[in-house]
Motif scaffolding. Structure first.
Motif, mmCIF file in Angstrom:
data_model
loop_
_atom_site.group_PDB
_atom_site.id
_atom_site.type_symbol
_atom_site.label_atom_id
_atom_site.label_comp_id
_atom_site.label_asym_id
_atom_site.label_seq_id
_atom_site.Cartn_x
_atom_site.Cartn_y
_atom_site.Cartn_z
ATOM 1 N N ALA A 12 -8.984 3.778 -4.418
ATOM 2 C CA ALA A 12 -10.070 2.949 -5.020
ATOM 3 C C ALA A 12 -8.885 1.821 -5.674
ATOM 4 O O ALA A 12 -8.376 0.843 -5.241
ATOM 5 N N ILE A 13 -8.743 2.575 -6.404
ATOM 6 C CA ILE A 13 -7.089 1.612 -8.020
ATOM 7 C C ILE A 13 -6.156 1.991 -6.698
ATOM 8 O O ILE A 13 -5.947 0.793 -6.673
ATOM 9 N N GLY A 14 -5.966 2.690 -5.546
ATOM 10 C CA GLY A 14 -4.564 2.738 -5.272
ATOM 11 C C GLY A 14 -4.904 1.448 -3.553
ATOM 12 O O GLY A 14 -3.566 0.733 -3.852
ATOM 13 N N LEU A 15 -5.253 1.453 -3.468
ATOM 14 C CA LEU A 15 -5.703 0.502 -2.655
ATOM 15 C C LEU A 15 -5.957 -1.210 -3.208
ATOM 16 O O LEU A 15 -5.412 -1.795 -2.608
ATOM 17 N N ALA A 16 -6.293 -1.127 -4.237
ATOM 18 C CA ALA A 16 -6.857 -2.003 -4.745
ATOM 19 C C ALA A 16 -5.347 -3.091 -5.511
ATOM 20 O O ALA A 16 -5.303 -4.395 -5.437
ATOM 21 N N PHE A 17 -4.548 -1.822 -6.306
ATOM 22 C CA PHE A 17 -3.125 -2.358 -6.472
ATOM 23 C C PHE A 17 -2.891 -2.652 -5.412
ATOM 24 O O PHE A 17 -1.362 -3.798 -5.611
ATOM 25 N N ALA A 18 -2.541 -2.011 -4.043
ATOM 26 C CA ALA A 18 -0.969 -2.531 -3.010
ATOM 27 C C ALA A 18 -2.415 -3.061 -2.509
ATOM 28 O O ALA A 18 -0.588 -4.322 -2.034
ATOM 29 N N PHE A 19 -3.088 -3.965 -2.268
ATOM 30 C CA PHE A 19 -3.325 -5.475 -1.184
ATOM 31 C C PHE A 19 -2.700 -6.131 -2.483
ATOM 32 O O PHE A 19 -2.754 -7.016 -1.621
ATOM 33 N N VAL A 20 -3.213 -6.087 -4.040
ATOM 34 C CA VAL A 20 -2.539 -7.429 -4.775
ATOM 35 C C VAL A 20 -1.331 -7.280 -3.969
ATOM 36 O O VAL A 20 -0.866 -8.670 -4.215
ATOM 37 N N CYS A 21 -0.567 -6.722 -4.507
ATOM 38 C CA CYS A 21 0.741 -6.706 -4.798
ATOM 39 C C CYS A 21 1.392 -6.875 -3.457
ATOM 40 O O CYS A 21 2.372 -7.559 -2.858
ATOM 41 N N GLY A 22 1.026 -6.272 -2.530
ATOM 42 C CA GLY A 22 0.638 -6.637 -0.626
ATOM 43 C C GLY A 22 1.448 -8.018 -0.204
ATOM 44 O O GLY A 22 1.668 -8.310 -0.432
ATOM 45 N N PHE A 23 -0.237 -8.977 -0.798
ATOM 46 C CA PHE A 23 -0.064 -10.113 -0.354
ATOM 47 C C PHE A 23 0.654 -10.776 -1.458
ATOM 48 O O PHE A 23 1.419 -11.827 -0.802
ATOM 49 N N ILE A 24 0.953 -10.147 -2.579
ATOM 50 C CA ILE A 24 2.247 -11.230 -3.598
ATOM 51 C C ILE A 24 3.379 -11.078 -2.713
ATOM 52 O O ILE A 24 4.082 -12.390 -2.493
ATOM 53 N N ALA A 25 3.700 -9.866 -2.280
ATOM 54 C CA ALA A 25 4.483 -9.479 -1.596
ATOM 55 C C ALA A 25 4.960 -10.437 -0.321
ATOM 56 O O ALA A 25 5.732 -11.114 -0.151
ATOM 57 N N ILE A 26 3.890 -10.314 0.462
ATOM 58 C CA ILE A 26 3.809 -11.425 1.668
ATOM 59 C C ILE A 26 4.040 -12.952 1.032
ATOM 60 O O ILE A 26 4.450 -13.697 2.154
ATOM 61 N N ARG A 27 3.077 -13.213 0.839
ATOM 62 C CA ARG A 27 3.120 -14.526 -0.381
ATOM 63 C C ARG A 27 4.841 -14.792 -0.609
ATOM 64 O O ARG A 27 5.391 -16.540 -0.245
ATOM 65 N N LEU A 28 5.512 -14.546 -1.136
ATOM 66 C CA LEU A 28 6.730 -14.678 -1.526
ATOM 67 C C LEU A 28 7.896 -14.005 -0.195
ATOM 68 O O LEU A 28 9.922 -14.135 -0.231
ATOM 69 N N LYS A 29 7.643 -14.231 1.138
ATOM 70 C CA LYS A 29 7.857 -13.903 2.191
ATOM 71 C C LYS A 29 9.124 -12.495 2.310
ATOM 72 O O LYS A 29 10.119 -12.465 2.500
ATOM 73 N N SER A 30 8.588 -11.217 1.310
ATOM 74 C CA SER A 30 8.792 -10.338 1.663
ATOM 75 C C SER A 30 8.252 -9.321 2.337
ATOM 76 O O SER A 30 6.998 -9.347 2.341
#
Length: 401
Positions: A12-30
């Motif tokens: 649960a926590i792993g997927l939640a952190f991954a979602f937030v951090c992955g979303f930020i990475a995409i927004r930063l064009k990474s």
């Protein structure tokens, strides 16, 4: 509370952190992979706050490897595998030799033994199949001719690493001075021959009998009209063959799952099977990167910055140049050489297994293991850049030839 339910908390926590951090990475064009790795670092034991169970994370990561490799196998036919033998087999073996030699020499210059250098070099020579597949998928090269050669290259690497995992304990486990140790040379090669024979037997059984059994089972299940049963059958094939290959034949989970996918490819329903597995592949594949991030101790960057830099240079520059030159020596196109060299410029799951084995055998130190993990994390972070460069050069062929 999470101490009582560590698996649920980790997912649960792993997927939640991954979602937030992955979303930020995409927004930063990474790449979202960078976000997943950062999520793992946040959840790891070396940073404050929630600390996930690293052992459970590794097992979940293995599930991701199994499902992903099963999916890759479903893109291959037996004819595809046979066609790759002229490039993937000699290329992968030559690249492993070059990368292992580079790592061994550098490690020896740091004052450690040649035996430790051998294990260290091997750990730097093998690429992460999961990272490579994600990168090929992102540039739409997964089903291209060059992409299939690249995948075949890593499959050969997996086979070599499976044999190394059998050979190293037989070799380094004979460091005592008793009489049995002096007669150990023959047993090393016997162990090696047995391991190679087991892998060959598994592959032969899958290609001779699996290609008949698995398509028949899927067709029979499809006639029931139950989509749930069909999904269960596909997942059972992937997980069951991977586990059986490991327990009975000493193969890696990845190798077992790959050949399970190859035999499912013979079924007329393989497209449906691939579509069924896709959500699970993405979810557990994400957990794989989270698990890698959890292994990373950021303080290694402060303690041994120059050693970390050298390890990264071997992985990103040394391996890339070696594979690039090998492909050109085999008289293959520039586009293939660039794609292979970019795909192999990182290390992953087998590197961690080899490092842990080296520590358990008393050959590698904990610092050496930390350097390997640091090299893996940084090389995975840098890997998308190589693909971006060759994509902008217009040298990636997105369709099969």
């Amino acid at each position: 509370m999470h101490d009582e339910t560590p698996l649920i908390a980790l997912v649960a926590i792993g997927l939640a952190f991954a979602f937030v951090c992955g979303f930020i990475a995409i927004r930063l064009k990474s790449s979202p992979i960078i976000g997943y790795l950062v999520a793992g670092i946040i959840m790891g034991p070396y940073t404050p706050g929630f600390s996930g169970d690293a052992h459970l994370a590794q097992e979940l990561a293995e599930i991701g490897v199994i499902l992903l490799m099963f999916g890759v196998g479903m893109h291959f036919s037996v004819a595809d595998l046979w066609a790759m033998r002229t490039v993937s087999v000699p290329g992968a073996i030559a690249q492993i030799i070059v990368a292992t030699a580079l790592g061994s020499c550098v490690f020896h210059l740091w004052g450690w033994s040649w035996s430790a250098g051998l294990v260290f070099g091997l750990a730097l020579s093998t690429a992460s199949t999961v990272v490579m597949l994600r990168a090929l998928e992102s540039c739409n090269a997964l089903d291209s001719a060059d992409g299939k050669i690249t995948i075949g290259w890593t499959i050969v690497e997996d086979v070599v690493m499976v044999l190394a995992l059998v050979l190293l304990p037989a070799f380094f486990g004979q460091n005592s001075g008793d009489a049995e140790a002096h007669a150990g040379g023959a047993s090393v090669w016997i162990s090696f021959g047995i391991a190679l024979g087991k892998v060959a037997l598994f592959i032969a059984l899958m290609l001779l009998f699996g290609t008949r059994l698995f398509p028949w089972v899927l067709k029979w299940v499809d006639r029931t009209g139950s989509s749930e049963l069909f999904t269960l059958a596909v997942v059972t094939m992937a997980m069951g063959v991977a586990y059986g290959a490991s327990e009975l034949f000493g193969c890696s989970f990845a190798l077992g799952a790959f050949f399970a996918g190859v035999v499912v490819n013979q079924s007329d329903l393989h497209h449906r099977a691939a579509h069924t597995l896709l959500p699970l592949q993405h979810s557990f594949g994400t957990l794989f990167f989270v698990a890698i991030g959890m292994l990373f101790d950021p303080m290694i960057l402060a303690r041994e910055p120059w050693k970390v830099l050298m390890v990264v240079a071997i992985i990103v520059i040394g391996k890339s140049l070696a594979s690039f030159g090998i492909v050109l020596l085999l008289r293959k196109p520039l586009s293939m050489a660039l794609l292979v060299s970019a795909a192999l410029a990182q290390i992953g799951e087998f590197s961690f297994i080899l490092a842990a084995l080296g520590v358990s055998l008393g050959v590698l130190s904990r610092d050496a293991e930390s350097l390997i993990i640091a090299g893996a994390l940084i090389s995975i972070l840098l890997n998308p850049l190589g693909f971006q460069v060759i994509r902008r050069m217009g040298l990636i062929k997105p369709t099969a030839s």
